[in-house]
Design an enzyme around this catalytic site. Structure first.
Site, PDB file in Angstrom:
ATOM      1  N   HIS A 148       0.838  -1.193   0.000  1.00 57.53           N
ATOM      2  CA  HIS A 148       0.000   0.000   0.000  1.00 57.53           C
ATOM      3  C   HIS A 148       0.876   1.248   0.000  1.00 57.53           C
ATOM      4  O   HIS A 148       2.079   1.180   0.245  1.00 57.53           O
ATOM      5  CB  HIS A 148      -0.927   0.031   1.220  1.00 57.53           C
ATOM      6  N   LYS A 199      -0.494   4.764   4.553  1.00 57.49           N
ATOM      7  CA  LYS A 199      -1.399   3.828   5.237  1.00 57.49           C
ATOM      8  C   LYS A 199      -0.858   3.525   6.624  1.00 57.49           C
ATOM      9  O   LYS A 199       0.323   3.223   6.795  1.00 57.49           O
ATOM     10  CB  LYS A 199      -1.564   2.536   4.433  1.00 57.49           C
TER      11      LYS A 199
END
Length: 270
Positions: A159, A163
């Site tokens: 990600h 995040k």
């Protein structure tokens, strides 16, 4: 369905997913944005939701109070932060509004609050709203059921750099699907950390590997590694609209349902 018959509130409209949700609502026949919130310190409070997302005027004022955003809607979609879920949930229960929760990283206490709220209102909660990921969950469960512990299971996820939770909620769901396929508990099989002299891999373990960097929307791969062969099941998201479209589909499905805690697998009939 009559035009604009489904009035939706987006809780967390100024974030990346909030912006994607507005596009998905525009695409969905019979759906209309009718409520929006942002955090208490957001610069978009009191402004039009279109301003917050850089789009056309919506005639919807961005509120800090979720109760205010829920007044004229039939269903809410929550993509805020885990810390905001409890207040959003309480407002939905008080207003008797169903809610789709796409936020991940909740504490055990908040998960218990969600389960309790589901006794009063219908809730769809999923770590990932995309159709592809939910199909992947089924495929992983099937593969884990058919391949015994001679095949090591590793869940890799990537990600963007901002995040905050790791592993991702989707990675944990994939691990849980693999555990279900093996008829074991993820808590007993999971390996989250490797450093130093870890020794040989434990038979039957489900490992997790995490990458954070750049602007990666979300990649997930579950590997079944045997002797002489390796099976990899992968989903890559290139646009947050995949998640937003699924969330809007869930909102449309949820209206009129009995109180309960539902998943995207229920929404998609999987």
């Amino acid at each position: 369905m009559a035009e604009h018959s489904l009035q939706i509130a987006v809780l967390g409209v100024s974030g990346r997913m909030g912006r994607a949700l507005l596009t998905a609502i525009d695409e969905a026949p019979g759906a209309k944005l009718s409520g929006a919130t942002a955090s208490a310190n957001s610069r978009w409070l009191g402004k039009d939701a279109g301003d917050a997302t850089g789009g056309a005027k919506r005639d919807v004022t961005v509120e800090a109070d979720p109760a205010a955003a829920l007044r004229n809607v039939q269903v809410a979609i929550d993509f805020t932060l885990p810390e905001a879920t409890a207040a959003n949930l309480a407002a939905c229960v008080a207003a008797r509004r169903p809610v789709v929760i796409g936020t991940t990283g909740h504490s055990e206490a908040v998960r218990a609050q969600i389960a309790a709220a589901a006794q009063s209102i219908p809730i769809v909660m999923a770590p990932n709203m995309s159709l592809g990921v939910n199909l992947l969950l089924k495929l992983v469960e099937l593969a884990a059921n058919k391949l015994d512990a001679d095949y090591d299971i590793e869940v890799f996820e990537a990600h963007h750099r901002n995040k905050k939770d790791a592993p991702s909620g989707t990675a944990l769901a994939l691990g849980a699907a693999a555990a279900d396929g093996r008829d074991v508990k993820l808590a007993d099989a999971a390996e989250y950390s490797r450093h130093g002299n870890t020794g040989a891999r434990k038979r039957g373990s489900i490992g997790f590997s995490v990458f954070r960097g750049g602007d990666v929307v979300g990649d997930h791969t579950v590997t079944f590694a045997g002797i002489g062969e390796r099976i990899e099941l992968t989903h890559r998201a290139s646009d947050r609209l995949a998640f937003a479209r699924g969330a809007v589909k869930a909102a449309q499905w949820l209206v009129g349902k009995s109180p309960g805690l539902y998943s995207m697998q229920d929404v998609l009939g999987l």
